[in-house]
Motif scaffolding. Structure first.
Motif, PDB file in Angstrom:
ATOM      1  N   GLY A  70      39.255 -19.207  42.298  1.00 45.88           N
ATOM      2  CA  GLY A  70      40.346 -18.446  42.875  1.00 45.88           C
ATOM      3  C   GLY A  70      39.992 -17.014  43.221  1.00 45.88           C
ATOM      4  O   GLY A  70      38.840 -16.589  43.156  1.00 45.88           O
ATOM      5  N   TYR A  71      41.036 -16.261  43.591  1.00 46.26           N
ATOM      6  CA  TYR A  71      40.896 -14.852  43.962  1.00 46.26           C
ATOM      7  C   TYR A  71      41.948 -14.022  43.226  1.00 46.26           C
ATOM      8  O   TYR A  71      43.120 -14.396  43.156  1.00 46.26           O
ATOM      9  CB  TYR A  71      41.099 -14.661  45.468  1.00 46.26           C
ATOM     10  N   GLY A  72      41.523 -12.861  42.692  1.00 51.13           N
ATOM     11  CA  GLY A  72      42.451 -11.948  42.041  1.00 51.13           C
ATOM     12  C   GLY A  72      43.125 -12.539  40.817  1.00 51.13           C
ATOM     13  O   GLY A  72      44.309 -12.298  40.582  1.00 51.13           O
ATOM     14  N   VAL A  73      42.365 -13.296  40.041  1.00 50.41           N
ATOM     15  CA  VAL A  73      42.891 -13.930  38.824  1.00 50.41           C
ATOM     16  C   VAL A  73      41.898 -13.667  37.684  1.00 50.41           C
ATOM     17  O   VAL A  73      40.748 -13.269  37.927  1.00 50.41           O
ATOM     18  CB  VAL A  73      43.077 -15.447  39.028  1.00 50.41           C
ATOM     19  N   PRO A  74      42.312 -13.858  36.426  1.00 50.15           N
ATOM     20  CA  PRO A  74      41.395 -13.676  35.312  1.00 50.15           C
ATOM     21  C   PRO A  74      40.115 -14.501  35.500  1.00 50.15           C
ATOM     22  O   PRO A  74      40.168 -15.675  35.847  1.00 50.15           O
ATOM     23  CB  PRO A  74      42.206 -14.170  34.109  1.00 50.15           C
ATOM     24  N   GLY A  75      38.984 -13.845  35.302  1.00 45.73           N
ATOM     25  CA  GLY A  75      37.698 -14.502  35.511  1.00 45.73           C
ATOM     26  C   GLY A  75      37.179 -14.389  36.928  1.00 45.73           C
ATOM     27  O   GLY A  75      35.992 -14.618  37.182  1.00 45.73           O
ATOM     28  N   SER A  76      38.061 -14.063  37.876  1.00 43.56           N
ATOM     29  CA  SER A  76      37.667 -13.868  39.277  1.00 43.56           C
ATOM     30  C   SER A  76      38.570 -12.783  39.872  1.00 43.56           C
ATOM     31  O   SER A  76      39.490 -13.065  40.658  1.00 43.56           O
ATOM     32  CB  SER A  76      37.817 -15.178  40.069  1.00 43.56           C
ATOM     33  N   PRO A  77      38.361 -11.531  39.454  1.00 41.09           N
ATOM     34  CA  PRO A  77      39.307 -10.456  39.792  1.00 41.09           C
ATOM     35  C   PRO A  77      39.281  -9.987  41.244  1.00 41.09           C
ATOM     36  O   PRO A  77      40.245  -9.366  41.696  1.00 41.09           O
ATOM     37  CB  PRO A  77      38.865  -9.323  38.861  1.00 41.09           C
ATOM     38  N   ASP A  78      38.204 -10.259  41.990  1.00 39.82           N
ATOM     39  CA  ASP A  78      38.138  -9.772  43.369  1.00 39.82           C
ATOM     40  C   ASP A  78      39.140 -10.492  44.253  1.00 39.82           C
ATOM     41  O   ASP A  78      39.264 -11.724  44.201  1.00 39.82           O
ATOM     42  CB  ASP A  78      36.741  -9.980  43.949  1.00 39.82           C
ATOM     43  N   PRO A  79      39.867  -9.739  45.085  1.00 37.57           N
ATOM     44  CA  PRO A  79      40.815 -10.382  46.006  1.00 37.57           C
ATOM     45  C   PRO A  79      40.096 -11.002  47.194  1.00 37.57           C
ATOM     46  O   PRO A  79      38.935 -10.702  47.476  1.00 37.57           O
ATOM     47  CB  PRO A  79      41.692  -9.212  46.462  1.00 37.57           C
ATOM     48  N   LEU A  80      40.796 -11.879  47.885  1.00 39.59           N
ATOM     49  CA  LEU A  80      40.323 -12.388  49.164  1.00 39.59           C
ATOM     50  C   LEU A  80      40.716 -11.370  50.231  1.00 39.59           C
ATOM     51  O   LEU A  80      41.855 -10.911  50.270  1.00 39.59           O
ATOM     52  CB  LEU A  80      40.973 -13.736  49.473  1.00 39.59           C
ATOM     53  N   VAL A  81      39.780 -11.004  51.090  1.00 39.94           N
ATOM     54  CA  VAL A  81      40.058 -10.071  52.180  1.00 39.94           C
ATOM     55  C   VAL A  81      39.544 -10.697  53.472  1.00 39.94           C
ATOM     56  O   VAL A  81      38.365 -11.048  53.567  1.00 39.94           O
ATOM     57  CB  VAL A  81      39.385  -8.704  51.952  1.00 39.94           C
ATOM     58  N   LEU A  82      40.425 -10.842  54.458  1.00 41.98           N
ATOM     59  CA  LEU A  82      40.033 -11.423  55.744  1.00 41.98           C
ATOM     60  C   LEU A  82      40.885 -10.838  56.852  1.00 41.98           C
ATOM     61  O   LEU A  82      41.857 -10.113  56.589  1.00 41.98           O
ATOM     62  CB  LEU A  82      40.154 -12.945  55.699  1.00 41.98           C
ATOM     63  N   HIS A  83      40.515 -11.148  58.081  1.00 37.02           N
ATOM     64  CA  HIS A  83      41.320 -10.683  59.214  1.00 37.02           C
ATOM     65  C   HIS A  83      41.286 -11.704  60.332  1.00 37.02           C
ATOM     66  O   HIS A  83      40.412 -12.570  60.384  1.00 37.02           O
ATOM     67  CB  HIS A  83      40.845  -9.310  59.702  1.00 37.02           C
ATOM     68  N   GLY A  84      42.271 -11.600  61.211  1.00 32.54           N
ATOM     69  CA  GLY A  84      42.399 -12.503  62.349  1.00 32.54           C
ATOM     70  C   GLY A  84      43.310 -11.867  63.376  1.00 32.54           C
ATOM     71  O   GLY A  84      43.477 -10.641  63.402  1.00 32.54           O
ATOM     72  N   GLY A  85      43.920 -12.688  64.218  1.00 28.89           N
ATOM     73  CA  GLY A  85      44.771 -12.130  65.257  1.00 28.89           C
ATOM     74  C   GLY A  85      45.786 -13.121  65.767  1.00 28.89           C
ATOM     75  O   GLY A  85      45.659 -14.335  65.578  1.00 28.89           O
ATOM     76  N   THR A  86      46.807 -12.574  66.417  1.00 25.77           N
ATOM     77  CA  THR A  86      47.837 -13.384  67.058  1.00 25.77           C
ATOM     78  C   THR A  86      48.172 -12.768  68.398  1.00 25.77           C
ATOM     79  O   THR A  86      48.094 -11.536  68.564  1.00 25.77           O
ATOM     80  CB  THR A  86      49.111 -13.468  66.196  1.00 25.77           C
ATOM     81  N   SER A  87      48.529 -13.594  69.359  1.00 21.50           N
ATOM     82  CA  SER A  87      48.914 -13.077  70.670  1.00 21.50           C
ATOM     83  C   SER A  87      50.305 -12.455  70.655  1.00 21.50           C
ATOM     84  O   SER A  87      50.691 -11.783  71.610  1.00 21.50           O
ATOM     85  CB  SER A  87      48.866 -14.200  71.709  1.00 21.50           C
ATOM     86  N   LEU A  88      51.039 -12.662  69.575  1.00 25.35           N
ATOM     87  CA  LEU A  88      52.375 -12.073  69.474  1.00 25.35           C
ATOM     88  C   LEU A  88      52.260 -10.557  69.308  1.00 25.35           C
ATOM     89  O   LEU A  88      51.559 -10.086  68.412  1.00 25.35           O
ATOM     90  CB  LEU A  88      53.123 -12.648  68.273  1.00 25.35           C
ATOM     91  N   PRO A  89      52.940  -9.763  70.142  1.00 24.85           N
ATOM     92  CA  PRO A  89      52.928  -8.308  69.961  1.00 24.85           C
ATOM     93  C   PRO A  89      53.580  -7.937  68.631  1.00 24.85           C
ATOM     94  O   PRO A  89      54.448  -8.657  68.121  1.00 24.85           O
ATOM     95  CB  PRO A  89      53.754  -7.786  71.139  1.00 24.85           C
ATOM     96  N   GLN A  90      53.169  -6.829  68.077  1.00 28.00           N
ATOM     97  CA  GLN A  90      53.712  -6.408  66.781  1.00 28.00           C
ATOM     98  C   GLN A  90      55.231  -6.229  66.839  1.00 28.00           C
ATOM     99  O   GLN A  90      55.939  -6.529  65.873  1.00 28.00           O
ATOM    100  CB  GLN A  90      53.032  -5.097  66.347  1.00 28.00           C
ATOM    101  N   THR A  91      55.751  -5.772  67.991  1.00 27.20           N
ATOM    102  CA  THR A  91      57.195  -5.557  68.122  1.00 27.20           C
ATOM    103  C   THR A  91      57.989  -6.861  68.120  1.00 27.20           C
ATOM    104  O   THR A  91      59.198  -6.854  67.935  1.00 27.20           O
ATOM    105  CB  THR A  91      57.503  -4.789  69.413  1.00 27.20           C
ATOM    106  N   GLU A  92      57.296  -7.999  68.349  1.00 26.83           N
ATOM    107  CA  GLU A  92      57.994  -9.281  68.400  1.00 26.83           C
ATOM    108  C   GLU A  92      57.754 -10.133  67.160  1.00 26.83           C
ATOM    109  O   GLU A  92      58.254 -11.264  67.074  1.00 26.83           O
ATOM    110  CB  GLU A  92      57.555 -10.062  69.651  1.00 26.83           C
ATOM    111  N   LEU A  93      57.013  -9.605  66.179  1.00 29.44           N
ATOM    112  CA  LEU A  93      56.743 -10.356  64.957  1.00 29.44           C
ATOM    113  C   LEU A  93      57.960 -10.340  64.037  1.00 29.44           C
ATOM    114  O   LEU A  93      58.647  -9.319  63.910  1.00 29.44           O
ATOM    115  CB  LEU A  93      55.543  -9.760  64.224  1.00 29.44           C
ATOM    116  N   ASN A  94      58.198 -11.452  63.381  1.00 26.52           N
ATOM    117  CA  ASN A  94      59.322 -11.560  62.449  1.00 26.52           C
ATOM    118  C   ASN A  94      58.852 -11.658  61.007  1.00 26.52           C
ATOM    119  O   ASN A  94      59.308 -10.913  60.138  1.00 26.52           O
ATOM    120  CB  ASN A  94      60.175 -12.777  62.812  1.00 26.52           C
ATOM    121  N   HIS A  95      57.921 -12.566  60.738  1.00 28.17           N
ATOM    122  CA  HIS A  95      57.386 -12.699  59.388  1.00 28.17           C
ATOM    123  C   HIS A  95      56.089 -13.497  59.396  1.00 28.17           C
ATOM    124  O   HIS A  95      55.719 -14.094  60.421  1.00 28.17           O
ATOM    125  CB  HIS A  95      58.407 -13.361  58.461  1.00 28.17           C
ATOM    126  N   PHE A  96      55.404 -13.484  58.261  1.00 26.82           N
ATOM    127  CA  PHE A  96      54.202 -14.272  58.048  1.00 26.82           C
ATOM    128  C   PHE A  96      54.399 -15.182  56.844  1.00 26.82           C
ATOM    129  O   PHE A  96      55.135 -14.841  55.909  1.00 26.82           O
ATOM    130  CB  PHE A  96      52.983 -13.371  57.768  1.00 26.82           C
TER     131      PHE A  96
END
Length: 231
Positions: free
Chosen positions: A190-216
């Motif tokens: 896992g990530y960010g849990v006892p025994g494996s404290p480092d978080p998962l960090v990633l990135h990506g993209g969506t064609s939806l403009p930020q002004t039209e985003l509702n939730h993830f």
């Protein structure tokens, strides 16, 4: 008495004569306008061969004329340029190899040595951020956003998730549209849990403009919702 020749003008201008020969040639210059006029030209050529290390020189030919000196100088410069090009090519190969290694590391889930300065980390530090907390699943983290000409650049830091799981981050627009931003596998530790404290960090993209985003949503491939963040 030291014998003087007109051809010695090149050696004189380049400082190749002995003290005795130099003194004799200077006396010759007083009565030879031709040599006196050529000294300046050969002295200027001498600037081209200053600083040449003996190791750079080709084997000395039998006739030590200025032409041969310039040829040796040109050969030395060509060797330096070839070395410089070889060095830069090797450096470029190392950069490419490093980029391939970092890309493969992020895809295979191995620790990314550049994670501190990765595009995902940069976005989480400089972009608009939204916190994720779901007490029911224990998942927590941050979503970062920035506008792009093609849509929205999205970064995710995720903690409190154990595997093995196959997950995806999905963006939802105000009009009901949805797009998968990124997908990944969570190893058993896992990530960010006892025994494996480092978080998962990633990135990506969506064609939806930020002004039209509702939730993830962060959910498993079998449809289980791990967390939802409103924007």
């Amino acid at each position: 008495m030291t014998e003087v020749h007109h051809e010695d003008v090149a050696a004189y201008a380049l400082g190749l004569l002995s003290e005795e020969e130099q003194a004799a040639f200077e006396r010759h210059l007083d009565g030879c306008g031709l040599c006196a006029g050529e000294v300046g030209s050969f002295a200027a050529m001498g600037e081209l061969i200053k600083g040449v290390h003996p190791d750079d020189l080709l084997p000395q030919p039998a006739d030590p004329q200025v032409e041969s000196l310039l040829v040796r100088r040109a050969a030395a410069e060509r060797r330096r340029r070839r070395f410089h090009r070889s060095f830069m090519t090797a450096a470029a190969c190392l950069v490419v190899a490093a980029g391939v290694f970092l890309g493969v590391s992020s895809l295979t889930g191995e620790p990314n040595p550049d994670s501190i300065h990765s595009p995902a980390r940069d976005l989480l530090m400089t972009g608009r951020t939204y916190a994720i907390t779901d007490p029911a699943t224990g998942v927590a983290g941050v979503v970062g956003l920035e506008d792009k000409g093609w849509g929205t650049h999205v970064a995710l830091e995720l903690k409190g998730v154990k595997g093995p799981l196959q997950c995806r981050l999905t963006a939802f627009g105000d009009d009901g549209r949805s797009e998968v931003v990124a997908s990944w596998g969570v190893p058993e530790k896992g990530y960010g849990v006892p025994g494996s404290p480092d978080p998962l960090v990633l990135h990506g993209g969506t064609s939806l403009p930020q002004t039209e985003l509702n939730h993830f949503t962060i959910q498993t491939t079998d449809g289980r919702i791990l967390a939802t963040v409103a924007v």
